[in-house]
Design a protein around this motif. Structure first.
Motif, PDB file in Angstrom:
ATOM      1  N   ASN A 175       0.799  -1.217   0.000  1.00  0.00           N
ATOM      2  CA  ASN A 175       0.000   0.000   0.000  1.00  0.00           C
ATOM      3  C   ASN A 175       0.836   1.274   0.000  1.00  0.00           C
ATOM      4  O   ASN A 175       0.312   2.362  -0.187  1.00  0.00           O
ATOM      5  CB  ASN A 175      -0.941   0.019   1.210  1.00  0.00           C
ATOM      6  CG  ASN A 175      -1.922  -1.137   1.174  1.00  0.00           C
ATOM      7  OD1 ASN A 175      -2.638  -1.301   0.195  1.00  0.00           O
ATOM      8  ND2 ASN A 175      -1.940  -1.950   2.209  1.00  0.00           N
ATOM      9  N   PHE A 176       2.147   1.143   0.260  1.00  0.00           N
ATOM     10  CA  PHE A 176       3.032   2.296   0.280  1.00  0.00           C
ATOM     11  C   PHE A 176       4.095   2.162  -0.808  1.00  0.00           C
ATOM     12  O   PHE A 176       4.502   1.060  -1.156  1.00  0.00           O
ATOM     13  CB  PHE A 176       3.702   2.441   1.652  1.00  0.00           C
ATOM     14  CG  PHE A 176       2.725   2.680   2.772  1.00  0.00           C
ATOM     15  CD1 PHE A 176       2.102   3.916   2.927  1.00  0.00           C
ATOM     16  CD2 PHE A 176       2.413   1.665   3.674  1.00  0.00           C
ATOM     17  CE1 PHE A 176       1.203   4.137   3.953  1.00  0.00           C
ATOM     18  CE2 PHE A 176       1.511   1.878   4.699  1.00  0.00           C
ATOM     19  CZ  PHE A 176       0.904   3.120   4.841  1.00  0.00           C
ATOM     20  N   LYS A 177       4.575   3.291  -1.289  1.00  0.00           N
ATOM     21  CA  LYS A 177       5.537   3.293  -2.383  1.00  0.00           C
ATOM     22  C   LYS A 177       6.822   2.555  -2.030  1.00  0.00           C
ATOM     23  O   LYS A 177       7.399   1.877  -2.871  1.00  0.00           O
ATOM     24  CB  LYS A 177       5.876   4.732  -2.798  1.00  0.00           C
ATOM     25  CG  LYS A 177       4.767   5.432  -3.538  1.00  0.00           C
ATOM     26  CD  LYS A 177       5.168   6.845  -3.907  1.00  0.00           C
ATOM     27  CE  LYS A 177       4.018   7.553  -4.595  1.00  0.00           C
ATOM     28  NZ  LYS A 177       4.341   8.955  -4.897  1.00  0.00           N
ATOM     29  N   ASP A 178       7.292   2.730  -0.793  1.00  0.00           N
ATOM     30  CA  ASP A 178       8.541   2.082  -0.411  1.00  0.00           C
ATOM     31  C   ASP A 178       8.353   0.628   0.037  1.00  0.00           C
ATOM     32  O   ASP A 178       9.312  -0.053   0.356  1.00  0.00           O
ATOM     33  CB  ASP A 178       9.259   2.878   0.680  1.00  0.00           C
ATOM     34  CG  ASP A 178       8.445   2.996   1.958  1.00  0.00           C
ATOM     35  OD1 ASP A 178       7.333   2.440   2.028  1.00  0.00           O
ATOM     36  OD2 ASP A 178       8.923   3.649   2.900  1.00  0.00           O
ATOM     37  N   GLY A 179       7.104   0.164   0.063  1.00  0.00           N
ATOM     38  CA  GLY A 179       6.831  -1.229   0.396  1.00  0.00           C
ATOM     39  C   GLY A 179       6.963  -1.585   1.862  1.00  0.00           C
ATOM     40  O   GLY A 179       6.934  -2.758   2.236  1.00  0.00           O
ATOM     41  N   LYS A 180       7.076  -0.580   2.739  1.00  0.00           N
ATOM     42  CA  LYS A 180       7.226  -0.823   4.176  1.00  0.00           C
ATOM     43  C   LYS A 180       5.935  -0.476   4.909  1.00  0.00           C
ATOM     44  O   LYS A 180       5.245   0.466   4.546  1.00  0.00           O
ATOM     45  CB  LYS A 180       8.369   0.018   4.740  1.00  0.00           C
ATOM     46  CG  LYS A 180       9.724  -0.324   4.166  1.00  0.00           C
ATOM     47  CD  LYS A 180      10.780   0.613   4.729  1.00  0.00           C
ATOM     48  CE  LYS A 180      12.137   0.337   4.117  1.00  0.00           C
ATOM     49  NZ  LYS A 180      13.146   1.307   4.589  1.00  0.00           N
ATOM     50  N   THR A 181       5.659  -1.234   5.975  1.00  0.00           N
ATOM     51  CA  THR A 181       4.490  -0.932   6.794  1.00  0.00           C
ATOM     52  C   THR A 181       4.784   0.226   7.742  1.00  0.00           C
ATOM     53  O   THR A 181       3.989   1.142   7.882  1.00  0.00           O
ATOM     54  CB  THR A 181       4.061  -2.167   7.594  1.00  0.00           C
ATOM     55  OG1 THR A 181       3.648  -3.176   6.668  1.00  0.00           O
ATOM     56  CG2 THR A 181       2.907  -1.862   8.530  1.00  0.00           C
ATOM     57  N   ALA A 182       5.941   0.167   8.415  1.00  0.00           N
ATOM     58  CA  ALA A 182       6.297   1.215   9.373  1.00  0.00           C
ATOM     59  C   ALA A 182       6.698   2.476   8.609  1.00  0.00           C
ATOM     60  O   ALA A 182       7.695   2.491   7.901  1.00  0.00           O
ATOM     61  CB  ALA A 182       7.449   0.746  10.259  1.00  0.00           C
ATOM     62  N   GLN A 183       5.891   3.502   8.732  1.00  0.00           N
ATOM     63  CA  GLN A 183       6.125   4.754   8.026  1.00  0.00           C
ATOM     64  C   GLN A 183       6.455   5.871   9.019  1.00  0.00           C
ATOM     65  O   GLN A 183       5.981   5.867  10.154  1.00  0.00           O
ATOM     66  CB  GLN A 183       4.870   5.154   7.238  1.00  0.00           C
ATOM     67  CG  GLN A 183       4.481   4.182   6.157  1.00  0.00           C
ATOM     68  CD  GLN A 183       5.450   4.219   4.990  1.00  0.00           C
ATOM     69  OE1 GLN A 183       5.743   5.282   4.446  1.00  0.00           O
ATOM     70  NE2 GLN A 183       5.948   3.068   4.597  1.00  0.00           N
ATOM     71  N   LEU A 184       7.278   6.801   8.583  1.00  0.00           N
ATOM     72  CA  LEU A 184       7.529   7.984   9.396  1.00  0.00           C
ATOM     73  C   LEU A 184       6.270   8.844   9.404  1.00  0.00           C
ATOM     74  O   LEU A 184       5.562   8.921   8.398  1.00  0.00           O
ATOM     75  CB  LEU A 184       8.696   8.790   8.825  1.00  0.00           C
ATOM     76  CG  LEU A 184      10.079   8.141   8.944  1.00  0.00           C
ATOM     77  CD1 LEU A 184      11.097   8.964   8.184  1.00  0.00           C
ATOM     78  CD2 LEU A 184      10.487   8.019  10.396  1.00  0.00           C
ATOM     79  N   PRO A 185       5.979   9.506  10.531  1.00  0.00           N
ATOM     80  CA  PRO A 185       4.808  10.386  10.541  1.00  0.00           C
ATOM     81  C   PRO A 185       5.014  11.558   9.600  1.00  0.00           C
ATOM     82  O   PRO A 185       6.150  11.934   9.313  1.00  0.00           O
ATOM     83  CB  PRO A 185       4.712  10.851  11.999  1.00  0.00           C
ATOM     84  CG  PRO A 185       6.063  10.609  12.581  1.00  0.00           C
ATOM     85  CD  PRO A 185       6.666   9.482  11.823  1.00  0.00           C
ATOM     86  N   PRO A 186       3.941  12.153   9.110  1.00  0.00           N
ATOM     87  CA  PRO A 186       4.082  13.315   8.226  1.00  0.00           C
ATOM     88  C   PRO A 186       4.852  14.443   8.909  1.00  0.00           C
ATOM     89  O   PRO A 186       4.813  14.567  10.141  1.00  0.00           O
ATOM     90  CB  PRO A 186       2.631  13.728   7.951  1.00  0.00           C
ATOM     91  CG  PRO A 186       1.826  12.513   8.233  1.00  0.00           C
ATOM     92  CD  PRO A 186       2.549  11.766   9.309  1.00  0.00           C
ATOM     93  N   ALA A 187       5.532  15.236   8.114  1.00  0.00           N
ATOM     94  CA  ALA A 187       6.315  16.349   8.658  1.00  0.00           C
ATOM     95  C   ALA A 187       5.420  17.322   9.421  1.00  0.00           C
ATOM     96  O   ALA A 187       4.261  17.521   9.075  1.00  0.00           O
ATOM     97  CB  ALA A 187       7.033  17.071   7.520  1.00  0.00           C
ATOM     98  N   HIS A 188       5.965  17.892  10.470  1.00  0.00           N
ATOM     99  CA  HIS A 188       5.308  18.926  11.287  1.00  0.00           C
ATOM    100  C   HIS A 188       4.063  18.415  12.015  1.00  0.00           C
ATOM    101  O   HIS A 188       3.139  19.174  12.287  1.00  0.00           O
ATOM    102  CB  HIS A 188       4.949  20.156  10.443  1.00  0.00           C
ATOM    103  CG  HIS A 188       6.076  20.646   9.586  1.00  0.00           C
ATOM    104  ND1 HIS A 188       7.255  21.140  10.105  1.00  0.00           N
ATOM    105  CD2 HIS A 188       6.223  20.677   8.241  1.00  0.00           C
ATOM    106  CE1 HIS A 188       8.061  21.470   9.126  1.00  0.00           C
ATOM    107  NE2 HIS A 188       7.473  21.199   7.975  1.00  0.00           N
ATOM    108  N   THR A 189       4.040  17.113  12.300  1.00  0.00           N
ATOM    109  CA  THR A 189       2.934  16.566  13.091  1.00  0.00           C
ATOM    110  C   THR A 189       3.462  16.113  14.441  1.00  0.00           C
ATOM    111  O   THR A 189       4.640  15.811  14.581  1.00  0.00           O
ATOM    112  CB  THR A 189       2.265  15.376  12.378  1.00  0.00           C
ATOM    113  OG1 THR A 189       3.242  14.345  12.164  1.00  0.00           O
ATOM    114  CG2 THR A 189       1.664  15.787  11.059  1.00  0.00           C
TER     115      THR A 189
END
Length: 201
Positions: free
Chosen positions: A58-72
């Motif tokens: 579901n993500f472009k980099d193919g990883k489940t663990a994603q960094l939170p959006p910037a400035h959140t």
């Protein structure tokens, strides 16, 4: 007579069918040694959600663990940027920071509980620097709040609320940061209780 014969035949048929099904199930389970057999409600074992280390299309980099959006920021997160983890930040916190919580029995009781859980293994329940980890591990350098000297200069008994809060947030020497374990509000409750221990209470 005819009805009883029909009932007997029906019972024999049901019994024979049951045996045939049981034999087939047993035979199919035994033929593959690696098989675990049939599983009931498999969806109770397999989570619907992805594990953090699992690939995820579901993500472009193919990883489940994603960094939170910037400035959140996470809910309930309070930044502590104005007093950096430096000697100057420590001194500034000591001068400027004041405990915003009222000194009452509820806050002191909660501060004592938090201190017992997070701090007393090293600092001791009385703040004497003789926690059970100090005794077991035989490491020294944990000062007493009433009589010890601070590694940053001065006496432990004279530490201000801001300096104690800064130390809980960032840690010092062998003491690690407790920012992830103790919320900002609860840190102030611990500070309040430590200041009671400084007085020998």
């Amino acid at each position: 007579m005819k009805g009883s014969t029909l009932a007997m035949n029906k019972n024999k048929f049901v019994y024979t069918a049951f045996l045939a099904i049981a034999f087939a199930a047993t035979f199919s389970a035994c033929k593959d040694k690696r098989s675990t057999g049939l599983e009931y409600a498999r969806n109770m074992y397999d989570p619907i959600a992805y594990n953090p280390d699992q690939p995820n299309k579901n993500f472009k980099d193919g990883k489940t663990a994603q960094l939170p959006p910037a400035h959140t920021k996470p809910v309930g997160f309070t930044e502590y940027d104005e007093y950096p983890n430096t000697k100057e930040g420590y001194e500034a916190a000591g001068v400027s920071m004041v405990n915003p919580l009222p000194v009452d029995t509820v806050n002191l009781a909660q501060g004592k509980h938090l201190f017992t859980v997070f701090c007393s293994p090293c600092h001791g329940e009385k703040g004497d620097g003789q926690g059970h980890l100090v005794k077991i591990e035989k490491f020294s350098g944990v000062p007493a709040y009433q009589t010890g000297a601070s590694s940053r200069g001065g006496n432990m008994v004279d530490l201000t609320a801001g300096k104690i809060y800064h130390t809980i947030t960032y840690g010092v020497n062998n003491m690690g940061s407790h920012a992830s374990q103790i919320s900002p509000t609860d840190r102030w409750k611990v500070v309040m209780y430590v200041q009671q221990l400084q007085k020998g209470q």
